[in-house]
Structures are given as structure tokens and as C-alpha cells.
Design a protein around this motif. Structure first.
Motif, PDB file in Angstrom:
ATOM      1  N   GLU A  43      -8.136  -3.997  -1.133  1.00 18.78           N
ATOM      2  CA  GLU A  43      -6.876  -4.353  -0.469  1.00 18.78           C
ATOM      3  C   GLU A  43      -7.049  -5.622   0.352  1.00 18.78           C
ATOM      4  O   GLU A  43      -8.151  -5.949   0.838  1.00 18.78           O
ATOM      5  CB  GLU A  43      -6.400  -3.221   0.448  1.00 18.78           C
ATOM      6  CG  GLU A  43      -6.033  -1.959  -0.322  1.00 18.78           C
ATOM      7  CD  GLU A  43      -5.545  -0.851   0.601  1.00 18.78           C
ATOM      8  OE1 GLU A  43      -5.141   0.203   0.087  1.00 18.78           O
ATOM      9  OE2 GLU A  43      -5.574  -1.058   1.839  1.00 18.78           O
ATOM     10  N   VAL A  47      -4.969  -6.070  -3.520  1.00 23.93           N
ATOM     11  CA  VAL A  47      -3.602  -5.521  -3.532  1.00 23.93           C
ATOM     12  C   VAL A  47      -3.093  -5.398  -2.103  1.00 23.93           C
ATOM     13  O   VAL A  47      -3.865  -5.281  -1.152  1.00 23.93           O
ATOM     14  CB  VAL A  47      -3.570  -4.150  -4.242  1.00 23.93           C
ATOM     15  CG1 VAL A  47      -3.932  -4.302  -5.702  1.00 23.93           C
ATOM     16  CG2 VAL A  47      -4.481  -3.145  -3.564  1.00 23.93           C
ATOM     17  N   PRO A  85       0.861  -4.130   0.206  1.00 23.40           N
ATOM     18  CA  PRO A  85       2.229  -3.555   0.101  1.00 23.40           C
ATOM     19  C   PRO A  85       3.276  -4.653   0.056  1.00 23.40           C
ATOM     20  O   PRO A  85       3.290  -5.578   0.897  1.00 23.40           O
ATOM     21  CB  PRO A  85       2.375  -2.702   1.359  1.00 23.40           C
ATOM     22  CG  PRO A  85       1.394  -3.269   2.322  1.00 23.40           C
ATOM     23  CD  PRO A  85       0.245  -3.813   1.529  1.00 23.40           C
ATOM     24  N   TRP A 113       3.509  -2.223  -4.788  1.00 21.65           N
ATOM     25  CA  TRP A 113       2.267  -2.927  -4.477  1.00 21.65           C
ATOM     26  C   TRP A 113       2.155  -4.168  -5.365  1.00 21.65           C
ATOM     27  O   TRP A 113       2.579  -4.175  -6.513  1.00 21.65           O
ATOM     28  CB  TRP A 113       1.065  -2.024  -4.724  1.00 21.65           C
ATOM     29  CG  TRP A 113       0.953  -0.939  -3.676  1.00 21.65           C
ATOM     30  CD1 TRP A 113       1.635   0.215  -3.635  1.00 21.65           C
ATOM     31  CD2 TRP A 113       0.100  -0.973  -2.539  1.00 21.65           C
ATOM     32  NE1 TRP A 113       1.289   0.942  -2.529  1.00 21.65           N
ATOM     33  CE2 TRP A 113       0.325   0.219  -1.826  1.00 21.65           C
ATOM     34  CE3 TRP A 113      -0.835  -1.879  -2.034  1.00 21.65           C
ATOM     35  CZ2 TRP A 113      -0.332   0.528  -0.647  1.00 21.65           C
ATOM     36  CZ3 TRP A 113      -1.513  -1.570  -0.856  1.00 21.65           C
ATOM     37  CH2 TRP A 113      -1.256  -0.383  -0.165  1.00 21.65           C
TER      38      TRP A 113
END
Length: 386
Positions: A333, A377, A379, A357
Motif C-alpha cells: 500500500e 495500492v 483507496p 482501490w
């Protein structure tokens, strides 16, 4: 008929004037110590208590009405203040375009309801004080003028009684002297009247003396009866009125305290609601301020860069800007800070993309190293697309 009416009016006026003169004369004689005065120390104490009670009640009534006026004034000023707040409240001050419209509508609805509830609480508070305190005090004091008038009447009738008593006493003393004089006719009458008429003269004088004596006695009886009836009635009523003051004061202040407690309790809730609304607005303002600050911080770099900085590098889909901070919870992330620019790329395997995502690489990292391996990745709803 007109002459008869005038005669009756003149007769009543003459009687009234005569009574006032007699009372004034009696009071002067009493003050000079030439005539004794009927005194009742117990009743005088009752009258002193009555005057004290009436004065305290009148002051309390005046202060209650002043308090009620202050409540009304406070209500009006509070309403103007709330109206001013309602007029000043404009959601666009805090960046309406960047906020959730539904949230702002909810806040506006809460504000309207809060103002209406506040106004209702003031109206109820004012009405409760009027009904439970002011009107009850008005009813309590309404009985005092009549009693005060009867006390004054009792004082006048007491003077009339004293005057009639003294007049009757003086006639009693004079009757013996008159009888002695009647027994010895005057020398002129003896010489002027024949012997057969002297008995008639003596009988006439005796009758006149007895008539005056009887009239004075009847007047004394009437004056005493009127005075004693008023005196007994007031002696029964004044102690009851004096004892009633405690209950009146207790009810008045208990009612006032209860209404105050209820009003301030409800107003405290509404004040807390208003404070919560202001807190929400402040949170929105801070969020908008942070967003504006981030845009301001990134604009100099953009302006100083060449036109190629605005062009999307090959292999990327589009750019997004972080509008919320995001702390990465996994190794794949991206860590986001408000204002960060991310270059979005497609997933190697579209089946691996979760709803909501995106995958991308920090623009600053790409400019330094041109390394796509630092992608991760993040949000989508924490960013805004360019």
C-alpha cells in the motif's frame, strides 16, 4: 322632584360635614388629653402586621413583574442573536463544492430545529412564570385594598364611638345640674308666669332634658354596635391573613425555582446541540483550509516547472491528488499525505483490483528515479482526480 333631590343631597352633605367636624374635634381633644381614647394594643399589632405584610407583598409583586420583563427582554435579545446566527450561516463559507451536500443539509436542518426549540423554551418559561407566580401574587394582593378600607372605616367608627360616649357622659353629668335648676324656677319665670303654669314649664324642661339624654344614649348604642361589628370581623380576619403569607411565599418561590430549573435544563440541552453544530462547522472549515493549503503548497512547483510536468508520462492512466491522509497497513500500500500527487497505472491482473482501490506511484518518486517498482495500492476515495 328636582327640589326634593337637591334637598336630600344637601341634607346628606350636611350630615357628612357634621360627622367630619365632630371627628376632628374629638381627635383634637384626645391629642390634648382632654378626652380619653379607646385603645386596643392587640388590634394595633394586627394592623402593624397587616401593613408590613402588604408592603412586602407589593414589593415582591413589583420584583416579580420586573423579573418577568427581564425574561421577555432576554428572550427578544436571544431571538435576535439566534436570527443573526441563522442569517450569517452560509455553508458555502466552508467550501460547499468539496463537501458532502447531504451532510450540509442535515446541519442546516439541525440549526433550524435548534432555533425553533430555543424560542419555544423561552415562551414556555415566560408563560409559566406569569401563570404560577405573577398571577397568584396578584390574586393574593387583591384582598388587601378592601381590608385596608375596612380598617380605616373601623378607625373612623371608633372616633364616632368615643365622641358619642363622651357626649353621653357629659349629658349624664349635666342632667343632675339641670334637675337642680328645674327645682328652683328662675325669678323672671316666677314673676311672669301664673302659679298654675309653673308646673307645666318645669315638666317641659324635664322632658327636653330627658329627650336629649335618650337621643345621646341611642346614638351611643348605634356607634358602639357599628364599631364592635367591624372590630370583631377584622380581629377574626387579620390573623388568618397574616398566617397565609408563608404559604403564598413558599408556593411562589417553589414554582419560580421549578420553572427556572426546567428552563435551564432544557436550554442546556439546546445549547449543547448548538455547540455540536458549531463543532461540525469548525471541522468542515479545517478540512477545507487544509485542502486549500495543500493546493497553495503545490502551485509554486507547478508554475516553476516546464510544460512537460503537466503532461502525463507514458504508461500512466491519469493523475490524482490526495485530499486525506492515509497510513499504509500493508507492504503493497502507498502512504498518502494531503496534497500528494499519484500517477495511476493499470493492475497487471485486472482480477486482482478490489472495488474502490487504485494502483499508482508517487509522482515525486517517479520524477526522481523513474522506477515503477515503487508502485502500490491506495483507496480511491482518499484522492481527487485531476
Amino acid at each position: 322632584m328636582a327640589e326634593t333631590g337637591k334637598g336630600v343631597t344637601a341634607g346628606k352633605l350636611a350630615i357628612t360635614v357634621q360627622k367630619r367636624l365632630s371627628r376632628a374635634q374629638e381627635k383634637v381633644l384626645q391629642k390634648l388629653g382632654k378626652a380619653d381614647e379607646t385603645r386596643d394594643e392587640v388590634f394595633e399589632e394586627m394592623v402593624a402586621n397587616f401593613n408590613k405584610q402588604m408592603g412586602e407583598g407589593t414589593k415582591l409583586q413589583k420584583d416579580l413583574k420586573a423579573y418577568l420583563t427581564a425574561v421577555k427582554t432576554m428572550h427578544e435579545t436571544s431571538r435576535r442573536l439566534q436570527d443573526c446566527l441563522a442569517d450569517m450561516y452560509e455553508p458555502e463559507w466552508f467550501g460547499k463544492e468539496e463537501m458532502d451536500t447531504l451532510v450540509e443539509e442535515m446541519i442546516e436542518k439541525e440549526m433550524d430545529n435548534n432555533l425553533e426549540d430555543t424560542d419555544t423554551q423561552w415562551l414556555d418559561f415566560h408563560q409559566n412564570i406569569t401563570d404560577n407566580s405573577v398571577l397568584s401574587m396578584d390574586s393574593y394582593l387583591a384582598q388587601f385594598p378592601d381590608i385596608k378600607a375596612r380598617i380605616a372605616k373601623r378607625d373612623r367608627k371608633m372616633v364616632d364611638f368615643d365622641s358619642a360616649r363622651h357626649h353621653f357622659s357629659s349629658l349624664q353629668k349635666g342632667k343632675k345640674k339641670d334637675e337642680a335648676k328645674i327645682a328652683k324656677p328662675a325669678a323672671l319665670l316666677e314673676m311672669a308666669a301664673p302659679s298654675w303654669a309653673q308646673g307645666l314649664l318645669s315638666a317641659h324642661q324635664v322632658a327636653q332634658t330627658n329627650l336629649s339624654y335618650n337621643q345621646a344614649e341611642e346614638e351611643l348604642g348605634r356607634a358602639q354596635k357599628i364599631f364592635e361589628e367591624l372590630n370583631v370581623e377584622l380581629q377574626d380576619q387579620l390573623p388568618v391573613l397574616w398566617d397565609s403569607r408563608v404559604g403564598v411565599y413558599v408556593n411562589t418561590f417553589q414554582s419560580l425555582a421549578g420553572n427556572q430549573e426546567k428552563f435551564h435544563r432544557e436550554m442546556s440541552k439546546l445549547s449543547q446541540n448548538l455547540n455540536d453544530i458549531m463543532t461540525k462547522l469548525e471541522e468542515q472549515r479545517q478540512l477545507n483550509e487544509e485542502a486549500n493549503h495543500s493546493r497553495a503548497a503545490t502551485s509554486p512547483t507547478s508554475s516553476s516547472s516546464n510544460s512537460s510536468d503537466y503532461e502525463l508520462p507514458p504508461g500512466f492512466l491519469y493523475k490524482v491528488k490526495a485530499i486525506h491522509e492515509y497510513a499504509a497497513t500493508d507492504g503493497d500500500e502507498l502512504e498518502l499525505t494531503i496534497g500528494d500527487v499519484v500517477l495511476v497505472v493499470a493492475f497487471d491482473n485486472p482480477d486482482e483490483q478490489d472495488d474502490g482501490w487504485l494502483m499508482g506511484v508517487q509522482e515525486s518518486v517517479w520524477k526522481r528515479s523513474k522506477d515503477i517498482s515503487s508502485k502500490g495500492v491506495f483507496p480511491e476515495n482518499f484522492t481527487q482526480k485531476f
